[in-house]
Design an enzyme around this catalytic site. Structure first.
Site, PDB file in Angstrom:
ATOM      1  N   PHE A 146       0.868  -1.176   0.000  1.00 46.78           N
ATOM      2  CA  PHE A 146       0.000   0.000   0.000  1.00 46.78           C
ATOM      3  C   PHE A 146       0.903   1.224   0.000  1.00 46.78           C
ATOM      4  O   PHE A 146       2.087   1.133   0.349  1.00 46.78           O
ATOM      5  CB  PHE A 146      -0.902  -0.002   1.242  1.00 46.78           C
ATOM      6  CG  PHE A 146      -2.351  -0.270   0.951  1.00 46.78           C
ATOM      7  CD1 PHE A 146      -2.738  -1.131  -0.057  1.00 46.78           C
ATOM      8  CD2 PHE A 146      -3.344   0.331   1.706  1.00 46.78           C
ATOM      9  CE1 PHE A 146      -4.066  -1.383  -0.318  1.00 46.78           C
ATOM     10  CE2 PHE A 146      -4.678   0.089   1.457  1.00 46.78           C
ATOM     11  CZ  PHE A 146      -5.045  -0.769   0.448  1.00 46.78           C
ATOM     12  N   GLN A 260      -7.996  13.808   5.186  1.00 47.75           N
ATOM     13  CA  GLN A 260      -7.341  13.127   4.073  1.00 47.75           C
ATOM     14  C   GLN A 260      -8.243  13.088   2.844  1.00 47.75           C
ATOM     15  O   GLN A 260      -9.410  12.691   2.935  1.00 47.75           O
ATOM     16  CB  GLN A 260      -6.979  11.695   4.467  1.00 47.75           C
ATOM     17  CG  GLN A 260      -6.232  10.953   3.380  1.00 47.75           C
ATOM     18  CD  GLN A 260      -5.758   9.598   3.852  1.00 47.75           C
ATOM     19  OE1 GLN A 260      -6.498   8.634   3.865  1.00 47.75           O
ATOM     20  NE2 GLN A 260      -4.486   9.530   4.262  1.00 47.75           N
ATOM     21  N   HIS A 262      -8.540  11.195  -0.461  1.00 44.02           N
ATOM     22  CA  HIS A 262      -8.044  10.006  -1.152  1.00 44.02           C
ATOM     23  C   HIS A 262      -7.821  10.359  -2.620  1.00 44.02           C
ATOM     24  O   HIS A 262      -8.629  11.051  -3.230  1.00 44.02           O
ATOM     25  CB  HIS A 262      -9.066   8.877  -1.021  1.00 44.02           C
ATOM     26  CG  HIS A 262      -8.525   7.528  -1.361  1.00 44.02           C
ATOM     27  ND1 HIS A 262      -8.255   7.149  -2.653  1.00 44.02           N
ATOM     28  CD2 HIS A 262      -8.198   6.470  -0.582  1.00 44.02           C
ATOM     29  CE1 HIS A 262      -7.792   5.915  -2.651  1.00 44.02           C
ATOM     30  NE2 HIS A 262      -7.743   5.467  -1.408  1.00 44.02           N
ATOM     31  N   LEU A 279     -15.193   5.605  -3.540  1.00 37.76           N
ATOM     32  CA  LEU A 279     -13.795   5.226  -3.529  1.00 37.76           C
ATOM     33  C   LEU A 279     -13.457   4.159  -4.565  1.00 37.76           C
ATOM     34  O   LEU A 279     -14.160   3.163  -4.703  1.00 37.76           O
ATOM     35  CB  LEU A 279     -13.432   4.699  -2.133  1.00 37.76           C
ATOM     36  CG  LEU A 279     -11.942   4.585  -1.829  1.00 37.76           C
ATOM     37  CD1 LEU A 279     -11.308   5.967  -1.828  1.00 37.76           C
ATOM     38  CD2 LEU A 279     -11.752   3.912  -0.483  1.00 37.76           C
ATOM     39  N   GLU A 282      -7.349   1.890  -2.966  1.00 35.27           N
ATOM     40  CA  GLU A 282      -5.907   1.990  -3.183  1.00 35.27           C
ATOM     41  C   GLU A 282      -5.310   0.660  -3.617  1.00 35.27           C
ATOM     42  O   GLU A 282      -4.214   0.617  -4.188  1.00 35.27           O
ATOM     43  CB  GLU A 282      -5.227   2.473  -1.893  1.00 35.27           C
ATOM     44  CG  GLU A 282      -3.762   2.774  -2.044  1.00 35.27           C
ATOM     45  CD  GLU A 282      -3.188   3.493  -0.836  1.00 35.27           C
ATOM     46  OE1 GLU A 282      -2.134   3.063  -0.351  1.00 35.27           O
ATOM     47  OE2 GLU A 282      -3.809   4.476  -0.386  1.00 35.27           O
ATOM     48  N   ARG A 313      -0.719   9.198   0.294  1.00 30.16           N
ATOM     49  CA  ARG A 313      -1.982   9.632  -0.290  1.00 30.16           C
ATOM     50  C   ARG A 313      -2.028  11.139  -0.513  1.00 30.16           C
ATOM     51  O   ARG A 313      -2.589  11.594  -1.507  1.00 30.16           O
ATOM     52  CB  ARG A 313      -3.139   9.200   0.622  1.00 30.16           C
ATOM     53  CG  ARG A 313      -3.407   7.717   0.564  1.00 30.16           C
ATOM     54  CD  ARG A 313      -4.517   7.316   1.502  1.00 30.16           C
ATOM     55  NE  ARG A 313      -4.891   5.925   1.296  1.00 30.16           N
ATOM     56  CZ  ARG A 313      -5.813   5.286   2.005  1.00 30.16           C
ATOM     57  NH1 ARG A 313      -6.463   5.922   2.959  1.00 30.16           N
ATOM     58  NH2 ARG A 313      -6.098   4.024   1.762  1.00 30.16           N
ATOM     59  N   HIS A 377     -11.941  11.656   2.347  1.00 31.03           N
ATOM     60  CA  HIS A 377     -11.997  10.227   2.685  1.00 31.03           C
ATOM     61  C   HIS A 377     -11.892   9.918   4.176  1.00 31.03           C
ATOM     62  O   HIS A 377     -12.527   8.990   4.656  1.00 31.03           O
ATOM     63  CB  HIS A 377     -10.875   9.507   1.941  1.00 31.03           C
ATOM     64  CG  HIS A 377     -10.820   8.036   2.185  1.00 31.03           C
ATOM     65  ND1 HIS A 377     -11.913   7.211   1.980  1.00 31.03           N
ATOM     66  CD2 HIS A 377      -9.814   7.226   2.619  1.00 31.03           C
ATOM     67  CE1 HIS A 377     -11.580   5.960   2.259  1.00 31.03           C
ATOM     68  NE2 HIS A 377     -10.319   5.947   2.661  1.00 31.03           N
ATOM     69  N   ARG A 411      -3.052   9.809   7.076  1.00 35.89           N
ATOM     70  CA  ARG A 411      -3.168   8.415   7.486  1.00 35.89           C
ATOM     71  C   ARG A 411      -2.511   7.476   6.482  1.00 35.89           C
ATOM     72  O   ARG A 411      -2.702   7.610   5.277  1.00 35.89           O
ATOM     73  CB  ARG A 411      -4.639   8.035   7.658  1.00 35.89           C
ATOM     74  CG  ARG A 411      -4.836   6.564   8.033  1.00 35.89           C
ATOM     75  CD  ARG A 411      -6.273   6.251   8.337  1.00 35.89           C
ATOM     76  NE  ARG A 411      -7.163   6.379   7.205  1.00 35.89           N
ATOM     77  CZ  ARG A 411      -7.281   5.473   6.224  1.00 35.89           C
ATOM     78  NH1 ARG A 411      -6.524   4.388   6.226  1.00 35.89           N
ATOM     79  NH2 ARG A 411      -8.150   5.654   5.252  1.00 35.89           N
TER      80      ARG A 411
END
Length: 611
Positions: A146, A260, A262, A279, A282, A313, A377, A411
């Site tokens: 990730f 955040q 995304h 979404l 990711e 991100r 997000h 995050r």
């Protein structure tokens, strides 16, 4: 497959816990522990309480939606824990270092360690409970890359990890006969003298008032990102309930400016407004997806040549926003995310939900790219809590996205689900110890009187709100709050815009005093309550952003573009002596020696090893 359900104990008129209080037309339910929120954080807390010896009849989990219907199910990509399935050199200290680096070192190091130390064992526990993890050829829990992670530590169940996680937790809670009550909207916490007494709620099916008397209350009610016009949440989730309830009860909020965005939300102009901001996990990039602008350039080479699409991100989201701003976006206002270089079978196996979703929309991910753009997000900010999740209000705890401290300024992907179960366990253990030590005498006469009087005051206010013949539609005002935050406190901010936002929120607050509201079963009643939460949380977010005169992580001030070492501290929002918002700052802690050693090693993903 039918989703598992909680035990609906305490929900029927025949329940032994129900009693009618003659002084008011409402139901009263008494429990030692009330858990508000039925997602992963709330469920894991309840499970831990019972496993620590608390009688299930002493607790109640309430959710404002139906059984098993929580925002956790929308978390698709994975859950972090340093199992070392593929990379044995990974361990919890490197996970902690990655989390601190991604958070730009305004995280609470102690809370980071709580999560990273616990997660390997908690992943194995979920495996023992039957969670449907994807597997390696050897049958081990598989792990993928990730963004911004040094090693492959994100465990997953295809691209439906959150859904599988919640199913597993609900099944466990059901086996433990943990009582659950659905469709209860908690409007207020009831407090006296700095201690929590319980909560006031409305049954949205019947309109009945419900008084929830409890020694301990655990807030696990989610975050606040659906207060932005373009967001990845359902419109009726993440509306700021948890932070607003805690703030009104006397707790402080922390780092609310860190929101955040995304990088990859669906583009409404291409797929329909109902899909706007939804979404695109990711995991698509984690499995090798590449970003291209409308000119066919793989533009992350300009912004992050080493980590490319798997950079943090905030970096990727700003890069996409910049491409669109400078005219290199698609005609629909996005960029292209392409994984078609992978085999069809690979995509269908590793990304089944994404593949099916886009196929239903007429797009074959194995043959063509999808269009994406940034979307609000996750709120890194939230309620100030101690090492086990307790707030400054005695007996009130906050966990999951409702709490602050783990994620800092940005995050790390895969850490949200990890936080929910790690602090679910930690807080459950702490509350169980508190109860075993005696806690509060819930039958004390003075406490019972205090609770009844304060609850009836809340219910009187709610009764006055329902059926109000005012001027303004609460849903329309809530949408205006979203526009204010998106326009002035979005990916790019400046002092002038934030000051304008405060003025616009003040105007909205004035108009919110004159609402047109239906009865207590009408959605307009719920929207009116959401609006109250939203105005509180939006103001805290804007004031925090105005105070932080630097750019750090997800918070970018175009009038203060640099990261200022003097600003390695947190912004605290509290209430002053007349009830207005007070803005202060607080220092952040230092990592342990073990984590500092991992930081000094400088671990970092090199994207090109994936090519």
């Amino acid at each position: 497959m039918e989703r598992p359900h909680w035990t609906a104990a305490g929900a029927s008129p025949e329940s032994s816990t129900r009693e009618t209080v003659e002084r008011g037309d409402y139901e009263t339910v008494e429990r030692r522990v009330l858990v508000i929120g039925a997602g992963a954080a709330g469920a894991r807390t309840a499970i831990e309480l019972v496993e620590q010896g608390v009688d299930p009849e002493d607790l109640l989990v309430v959710g404002k939606r139906g059984h098993g219907d929580a925002h956790t199910t929308w978390a698709r990509g994975g859950i972090n824990g340093a199992l070392g399935t593929h990379d044995p050199e990974d361990d919890w200290t490197v996970h902690a270092a990655d989390t601190l680096n991604e958070g730009h070192h305004v995280n609470d190091p102690g809370k980071v360690e709580t999560v990273t130390k616990r997660m390997p064992g908690l992943l194995r526990e979920l495996d023992d409970w039957g969670m449907a993890f994807s597997r390696t050829d050897d049958g081990e829990i598989d792990q993928r890359y990730f963004g911004a992670q040094s090693f492959r530590r994100t465990a997953f169940a295809g691209d439906h990890t959150g859904e599988s996680l919640l199913d597993t937790l609900v099944e466990r809670a059901q086996a433990l006969e943990i009582p659950y009550r659905e469709n209860l909207f908690v409007s207020d916490l009831v407090t006296d003298g700095g201690r929590v007494l319980g909560a006031a709620a409305v049954d949205t099916d019947t309109g009945e008032f419900v008084a929830l008397d409890a020694e301990v209350v655990v807030l696990a009610a989610g975050g606040y990102t659906s207060l932005y016009r373009r967001h990845s949440s359902r419109d009726d989730e993440n509306t700021g309930d948890g932070p607003a309830l805690a703030y009104r009860a006397g707790a402080d909020l922390l780092d609310m400016e860190f929101v955040q965005f995304h990088p990859t939300g669906m583009v409404g102009n291409r797929y329909g407004e109902e899909w706007d901001g939804r979404l695109v996990t990711e995991a698509v990039r984690g499995e090798g997806g590449r970003l291209f602008n409308a000119d066919g350039e793989r533009f992350m080479e300009r912004y992050s040549p080493d980590q490319m699409e798997l950079d943090a991100r905030d970096v990727v989201a700003r890069a996409i926003a910049q491409e669109i701003e400078e005219g290199r976006g698609t005609e629909n206002g996005g960029v292209y995310l392409d994984i078609s270089h992978r085999e069809r079978e690979f995509i269908e196996e590793r990304l089944p939900r994404m593949y099916e979703r886009f196929a239903d929309l007429g797009v074959d991910m194995a043959e063509e790219p999808v269009e994406v753009a940034p979307t609000a997000h996750y709120g890194m900010g939230g309620v100030v809590v101690d090492d086990v999740g307790e707030t400054a209000v005695d007996g009130l705890y906050a966990i999951g996205e409702t709490m602050a401290g783990v994620h800092g300024a940005n995050r790390l992907g895969g850490n949200s689900l990890a936080e929910t179960i790690a602090f679910g366990e930690a807080t459950g253990q702490a509350v169980a110890e508190r109860l075993a030590a005696g806690g509060v005498d819930s039958g004390a006469e003075d406490r019972a009187v205090d609770f009844r009087e304060r609850t009836e005051t809340r219910f009187a206010d709610l009764a006055a709100l329902s059926g109000r013949d005012g001027t303004h539609d609460p849903e329309a005002l809530l949408d205006e709050v979203r526009e204010v935050l998106w326009d002035h406190a979005g990916i790019l901010r400046d002092g002038e815009g934030l000051a304008t936002a405060l003025d616009e929120l003040a105007d909205l607050r004035e108009r919110a005093a004159d609402l047109a509201v239906g009865d207590r079963t009408d959605r307009s009643f719920e929207f009116a309550l959401d609006l109250g939460f939203a105005l509180t949380v939006a103001e805290a977010t804007v004031r925090g952003a105005l105070e932080r005169e630097e750019s750090r992580g997800a918070h970018v001030r175009t009038d203060h573009p640099d990261t200022d070492p003097e600003w390695r501290r947190s912004v605290v929002i509290g209430r002053d002596s007349v009830g207005a918002m007070r803005v202060d700052t607080a220092p952040v802690g230092t990592p342990s020696e073990a984590v500092q050693a991992a930081l000094d090693e400088g671990y970092e993903l090199d994207y090109h090893q994936l090519e």
